[in-house]
Design an enzyme around this catalytic site. Structure first.
Site, PDB file in Angstrom:
ATOM      1  N   HIS A  86      24.804 -18.615  21.338  1.00 51.57           N
ATOM      2  CA  HIS A  86      25.124 -18.949  22.723  1.00 51.57           C
ATOM      3  C   HIS A  86      25.582 -17.706  23.458  1.00 51.57           C
ATOM      4  O   HIS A  86      26.358 -16.912  22.936  1.00 51.57           O
ATOM      5  CB  HIS A  86      26.228 -19.999  22.805  1.00 51.57           C
ATOM      6  CG  HIS A  86      26.516 -20.425  24.211  1.00 51.57           C
ATOM      7  ND1 HIS A  86      25.797 -21.404  24.861  1.00 51.57           N
ATOM      8  CD2 HIS A  86      27.408 -19.971  25.119  1.00 51.57           C
ATOM      9  CE1 HIS A  86      26.240 -21.545  26.093  1.00 51.57           C
ATOM     10  NE2 HIS A  86      27.224 -20.686  26.272  1.00 51.57           N
ATOM     11  N   ASP A 165      30.857 -32.903  29.132  1.00 50.63           N
ATOM     12  CA  ASP A 165      30.560 -31.515  29.479  1.00 50.63           C
ATOM     13  C   ASP A 165      29.441 -31.425  30.501  1.00 50.63           C
ATOM     14  O   ASP A 165      29.478 -30.567  31.387  1.00 50.63           O
ATOM     15  CB  ASP A 165      30.176 -30.716  28.233  1.00 50.63           C
ATOM     16  CG  ASP A 165      29.812 -29.284  28.597  1.00 50.63           C
ATOM     17  OD1 ASP A 165      30.715 -28.543  29.013  1.00 50.63           O
ATOM     18  OD2 ASP A 165      28.623 -28.936  28.500  1.00 50.63           O
ATOM     19  N   ARG A 172      31.821 -27.441  37.820  1.00 52.98           N
ATOM     20  CA  ARG A 172      32.422 -26.104  37.846  1.00 52.98           C
ATOM     21  C   ARG A 172      31.603 -25.140  38.693  1.00 52.98           C
ATOM     22  O   ARG A 172      32.150 -24.265  39.368  1.00 52.98           O
ATOM     23  CB  ARG A 172      32.539 -25.555  36.418  1.00 52.98           C
ATOM     24  CG  ARG A 172      33.620 -26.207  35.587  1.00 52.98           C
ATOM     25  CD  ARG A 172      33.414 -25.926  34.102  1.00 52.98           C
ATOM     26  NE  ARG A 172      33.271 -24.519  33.841  1.00 52.98           N
ATOM     27  CZ  ARG A 172      32.491 -24.009  32.882  1.00 52.98           C
ATOM     28  NH1 ARG A 172      31.783 -24.814  32.120  1.00 52.98           N
ATOM     29  NH2 ARG A 172      32.428 -22.712  32.695  1.00 52.98           N
ATOM     30  N   SER A 187      33.629 -25.948  26.976  1.00 49.96           N
ATOM     31  CA  SER A 187      32.260 -26.320  27.323  1.00 49.96           C
ATOM     32  C   SER A 187      31.286 -25.833  26.260  1.00 49.96           C
ATOM     33  O   SER A 187      30.454 -26.595  25.754  1.00 49.96           O
ATOM     34  CB  SER A 187      31.882 -25.736  28.693  1.00 49.96           C
ATOM     35  OG  SER A 187      30.514 -25.946  28.974  1.00 49.96           O
ATOM     36  N   LYS A 191      29.600 -28.522  22.944  1.00 51.62           N
ATOM     37  CA  LYS A 191      28.160 -28.727  22.730  1.00 51.62           C
ATOM     38  C   LYS A 191      27.722 -28.182  21.378  1.00 51.62           C
ATOM     39  O   LYS A 191      26.938 -28.812  20.656  1.00 51.62           O
ATOM     40  CB  LYS A 191      27.355 -28.039  23.847  1.00 51.62           C
ATOM     41  CG  LYS A 191      27.530 -28.652  25.219  1.00 51.62           C
ATOM     42  CD  LYS A 191      26.501 -28.133  26.188  1.00 51.62           C
ATOM     43  CE  LYS A 191      26.631 -26.648  26.483  1.00 51.62           C
ATOM     44  NZ  LYS A 191      27.763 -26.332  27.362  1.00 51.62           N
TER      45      LYS A 191
END
Length: 432
Positions: A86, A165, A172, A187, A191
């Site tokens: 990520h 989320d 956001r 967040s 996930k």
């Protein structure tokens, strides 16, 4: 109707005043927001209070757990070791596109659940949707089957995965609360933990084009992420990487796909190749696979896996990518050295051209973006092209040019203090 155990305004007030939220308050407010008992404007206020007041380690852990508990957890029944990556978001950050098939070509399973554009940074799903026919929405069964058959999948999170989320992520973006470490960390990790990978490598960016502007902020976020992952039994490593200059030459949607394909075919910009291989090596290490990913780029295995991955999601890897209706060339006003190519300025310009969205429901232009033709430190002549601005709406060019003001600087030779080209993009590693 059952009485709610808390009032949203009391939770908002507590965090506004700097109090620590209890586990019960956090669990309730996340659940209540998910089912609609807490209104969007109330969660907006709470998100801003968290942004301004922060959260301690225990609060972040409970908030992350509540986000996970809002939905289901994937059970990835595949024979390969699972590992994911990520990025915290940058300008020109198309690394997922070559990375997922590369790591899969080396023997791991890569379940990459990705998102859409957030602020001035692009979204992986937006980029991939530039490929004709490609679809982002897959069922859990489709994800598992593709991981078994291909080894890599890049798709949207299933509706049942951390639904809290999904709502908060979009909120956001439009409430100026993106750059909050507790909200970013929860967040990302809600996930990633819910998707069931055994290992996770994080690309935490620092610089003008990142949400974390300084290396100290990036380091704090990286440590928070690694702590959350480790606490939940996920082997987690974070690389801290530079985002002061756009990554590669392409910023946008279709243009980034084209650049990613160049990398998969053994070419592409040196910085994109460097970061792709650095992340691949960390992912393979967590997966327990001892192989050199550079070989899979060189011999075509990564590109072959890319084609199979795209076709598995109904895309055509051989189809022409969308082209912009209008291209505006930005030329050097003087001879000298390019001393500045600010990532944030270029990212905002691409956003203004249509590559990103101002509101969560806005569409994006698949052909919009910026091509950076010169990197900082390079010598240029007056009139030489520096940037190409791609858009389907020529009226957007003036605002894009205004975004670039001060962000692209060519200095006279005698006044140039530009850094020499080169240097590593990874500046630190944080391990669990």
């Amino acid at each position: 109707m059952a009485q709610e155990p808390f009032a949203a305004v009391d939770v908002i007030r507590a965090k506004r005043d700097g109090d620590r939220l209890s586990d019960e308050q956090i669990s309730w407010v996340v659940d209540a927001y998910t089912r609609g008992a807490v209104a969007e404007e109330q969660m907006s206020a709470l998100a801003m209070a968290i942004f301004l007041r922060g959260m301690d380690t225990a609060e972040i852990a409970r908030w992350t757990g509540a986000m996970i508990d809002s939905g289901e957890r994937l059970s990835l029944a595949v024979s390969r070791p699972t590992v994911d990556k990520h990025s915290t978001g940058g300008v020109g950050d198309k690394i997922t596109l070559p990375l997922a098939p590369l790591v899969a070509a080396c023997g791991a399973a890569v379940p990459q659940l990705s998102g859409r554009g957030l602020g001035h940074t692009g979204g992986t799903l937006d980029k991939l949707e530039a490929i004709p026919g490609w679809r982002a929405a897959l069922s859990t069964a489709e994800i598992t089957r593709q991981l078994t058959d291909v080894g890599a999948v890049v798709c949207a999170a299933t509706p049942s995965l951390a639904p809290a989320d999904r709502k908060l992520y979009a909120l956001r973006d439009v409430t100026a609360t993106v750059e909050s470490i507790p909200l970013i960390a929860s967040s990302i990790m809600s996930k990633k933990i819910a998707e069931g990978s055994a290992g996770l490598v994080l690309d935490v960016k620092a610089g003008s084009g990142a949400f974390m502007k300084t290396r100290a902020q990036a380091r704090e976020l990286a440590r928070t992420l690694v702590e959350i992952g480790t606490a939940h039994g996920v082997a987690t490593t974070a690389l801290l990487t530079d985002m002061s200059v756009p990554l590669g030459s392409a910023v946008g949607n279709a243009v980034e796909v084209a650049e990613a394909v160049e990398v998969l075919r053994g070419g592409g910009p040196a910085d994109v190749v460097e970061l792709t291989l650095a992340l691949a090596r960390e992912m393979l290490a967590l997966a327990g696979i001892d192989t050199d990913p550079a070989a899979a780029l060189a011999d075509g295995r990564a590109y072959e896996t890319w084609c199979r991955m795209i076709r598995a999601q109904d895309g055509d890897p051989d189809a022409p990518l969308p082209k912009p209706r209008h291209v505006h060339v930005v030329e050097a006003e003087r001879t000298g050295t390019l001393t500045k190519l600010d990532a944030y300025a270029v990212g905002v310009a691409a956003w203004r051209l249509g590559a990103g969205r101002s509101r969560k429901e806005d569409p994006v232009q698949l052909a919009a973006g910026v091509r950076c033709l010169v990197k900082p430190g390079a010598r240029v002549e007056a009139g030489q092209p520096l940037l190409e601005l791609h858009t389907d709406t020529p009226d957007a060019v003036p605002t894009a040019l205004e975004s670039l003001r001060g962000g692209v600087v060519v200095a006279e030779p005698e006044h140039s203090d530009a850094p020499a080209p080169g240097g590593g993009i990874v500046f630190e590693t944080v391990r669990g």
